[in-house]
Design a protein around this motif. Structure first.
Motif, mmCIF file in Angstrom:
data_model
loop_
_atom_site.group_PDB
_atom_site.id
_atom_site.type_symbol
_atom_site.label_atom_id
_atom_site.label_comp_id
_atom_site.label_asym_id
_atom_site.label_seq_id
_atom_site.Cartn_x
_atom_site.Cartn_y
_atom_site.Cartn_z
ATOM 1 N N ALA A 2 -0.798 -3.313 -13.748
ATOM 2 C CA ALA A 2 0.560 -3.828 -13.882
ATOM 3 C C ALA A 2 1.457 -2.755 -14.498
ATOM 4 N N ASP A 3 2.762 -2.890 -14.242
ATOM 5 C CA ASP A 3 3.728 -1.911 -14.763
ATOM 6 C C ASP A 3 3.670 -1.808 -16.281
ATOM 7 N N TRP A 4 3.590 -2.952 -16.939
ATOM 8 C CA TRP A 4 3.628 -2.928 -18.403
ATOM 9 C C TRP A 4 2.410 -2.211 -18.977
ATOM 10 N N MET A 5 1.269 -2.309 -18.283
ATOM 11 C CA MET A 5 0.075 -1.601 -18.761
ATOM 12 C C MET A 5 0.263 -0.087 -18.639
ATOM 13 N N GLY A 6 0.858 0.354 -17.556
ATOM 14 C CA GLY A 6 1.118 1.782 -17.372
ATOM 15 C C GLY A 6 2.008 2.351 -18.468
ATOM 16 N N TRP A 7 3.071 1.594 -18.812
ATOM 17 C CA TRP A 7 3.964 2.026 -19.883
ATOM 18 C C TRP A 7 3.224 2.127 -21.217
ATOM 19 N N LEU A 8 2.425 1.130 -21.516
ATOM 20 C CA LEU A 8 1.728 1.120 -22.811
ATOM 21 C C LEU A 8 0.616 2.174 -22.876
ATOM 22 N N ALA A 11 2.414 5.361 -23.542
ATOM 23 C CA ALA A 11 2.822 5.389 -24.953
ATOM 24 C C ALA A 11 1.619 5.708 -25.848
ATOM 25 N N GLY A 12 0.481 5.116 -25.563
ATOM 26 C CA GLY A 12 -0.719 5.388 -26.345
ATOM 27 C C GLY A 12 -1.155 6.833 -26.258
ATOM 28 N N LEU A 13 -1.063 7.420 -25.056
ATOM 29 C CA LEU A 13 -1.420 8.836 -24.893
ATOM 30 C C LEU A 13 -0.484 9.733 -25.706
ATOM 31 N N LEU A 14 0.806 9.391 -25.731
ATOM 32 C CA LEU A 14 1.735 10.194 -26.526
ATOM 33 C C LEU A 14 1.459 10.058 -28.021
ATOM 34 N N VAL A 15 1.061 8.886 -28.448
ATOM 35 C CA VAL A 15 0.710 8.714 -29.860
ATOM 36 C C VAL A 15 -0.501 9.587 -30.195
ATOM 37 N N ALA A 30 7.200 7.843 -27.496
ATOM 38 C CA ALA A 30 6.223 6.762 -27.308
ATOM 39 C C ALA A 30 6.855 5.405 -27.609
ATOM 40 N N ILE A 31 7.738 5.352 -28.585
ATOM 41 C CA ILE A 31 8.451 4.102 -28.868
ATOM 42 C C ILE A 31 9.287 3.694 -27.662
ATOM 43 N N GLY A 32 9.963 4.661 -27.037
ATOM 44 C CA GLY A 32 10.734 4.371 -25.834
ATOM 45 C C GLY A 32 9.850 3.861 -24.707
ATOM 46 N N LEU A 33 8.690 4.487 -24.524
ATOM 47 C CA LEU A 33 7.764 4.036 -23.485
ATOM 48 C C LEU A 33 7.237 2.632 -23.773
ATOM 49 N N ALA A 34 6.962 2.348 -25.038
ATOM 50 C CA ALA A 34 6.497 1.000 -25.399
ATOM 51 C C ALA A 34 7.581 -0.034 -25.117
ATOM 52 N N LEU A 35 8.832 0.305 -25.394
ATOM 53 C CA LEU A 35 9.922 -0.622 -25.069
ATOM 54 C C LEU A 35 10.053 -0.811 -23.564
ATOM 55 N N GLY A 36 9.808 0.244 -22.798
ATOM 56 C CA GLY A 36 9.770 0.100 -21.344
ATOM 57 C C GLY A 36 8.673 -0.861 -20.921
ATOM 58 N N VAL A 39 9.826 -4.438 -21.696
ATOM 59 C CA VAL A 39 10.795 -4.886 -20.689
ATOM 60 C C VAL A 39 10.068 -5.210 -19.384
ATOM 61 N N ALA A 40 9.051 -4.425 -19.029
ATOM 62 C CA ALA A 40 8.268 -4.704 -17.820
ATOM 63 C C ALA A 40 7.509 -6.017 -17.968
ATOM 64 N N LEU A 41 6.989 -6.277 -19.138
ATOM 65 C CA LEU A 41 6.275 -7.525 -19.396
ATOM 66 C C LEU A 41 7.218 -8.729 -19.292
ATOM 67 N N ALA A 42 8.482 -8.489 -19.635
ATOM 68 C CA ALA A 42 9.485 -9.562 -19.541
ATOM 69 C C ALA A 42 9.908 -9.823 -18.099
#
Length: 141
Positions: A2-8, A11-15, A30-36, A39-42
């Motif tokens: 899913a899109d939201w998993m890709g974003w997270l 973000a985890g890799l950047l952390v 990474a914070i920006g990617l997590a917010l993405g 939003v994808a989860l929404a």
């Protein structure tokens, strides 16, 4: 995936990468990617996800840059006592030749030059800067 998993995951890799740099800038992205991802989860579309992630990353990076953690102190290491322990030490100059001298200091010959406002006289001086093998001195207080 899913899109939201890709974003997270991104973000985890950047952390993880941030742990190797220690600058906090990758953490802001990474914070920006997590917010993405949120939003994808929404249920928002891919373009909205990318816009939110980009804006959040840029804003977080800008805020970090303006904070006390983002400002780097511009210290001149040639004058910093924490970098060079010779600064503040005493050196004895037997004679001057046009504002320059050669002295024995710590068991070696060093070139010495007068710092701003120092007067050339034989005697004790205080080291205020170190440039390679050249000591810049001021009058001893």
């Amino acid at each position: 995936m899913a899109d939201w998993m890709g974003w997270l995951v991104a973000a985890g890799l950047l952390v993880i990468l941030e742990l190797f740099t220690g600058t906090f800038y990758l953490l802001m992205i990474a914070i920006g990617l997590a917010l993405g991802g949120i939003v994808a989860l929404a249920g928002a579309g891919p373009s909205v996800q990318a816009i939110v992630a980009g804006i959040a990353g840029v804003l977080a990076t800008g805020l970090l840059h303006r904070s006390r953690f983002g400002r780097r102190q511009r210290h001149d290491p040639s004058r910093d006592r924490n970098v060079n322990l010779d600064i503040g030490q005493r050196v004895t100059v037997p004679a001057w030749d046009n504002g320059r001298a050669r002295v024995m200091y710590r068991g070696a010959l060093w070139d010495v030059e007068l710092g701003h406002g120092a007067t050339p006289h034989a005697g004790d001086f205080r080291i205020v800067e170190v440039h390679g093998s050249r000591l810049v001195v001021a009058n001893h207080l």
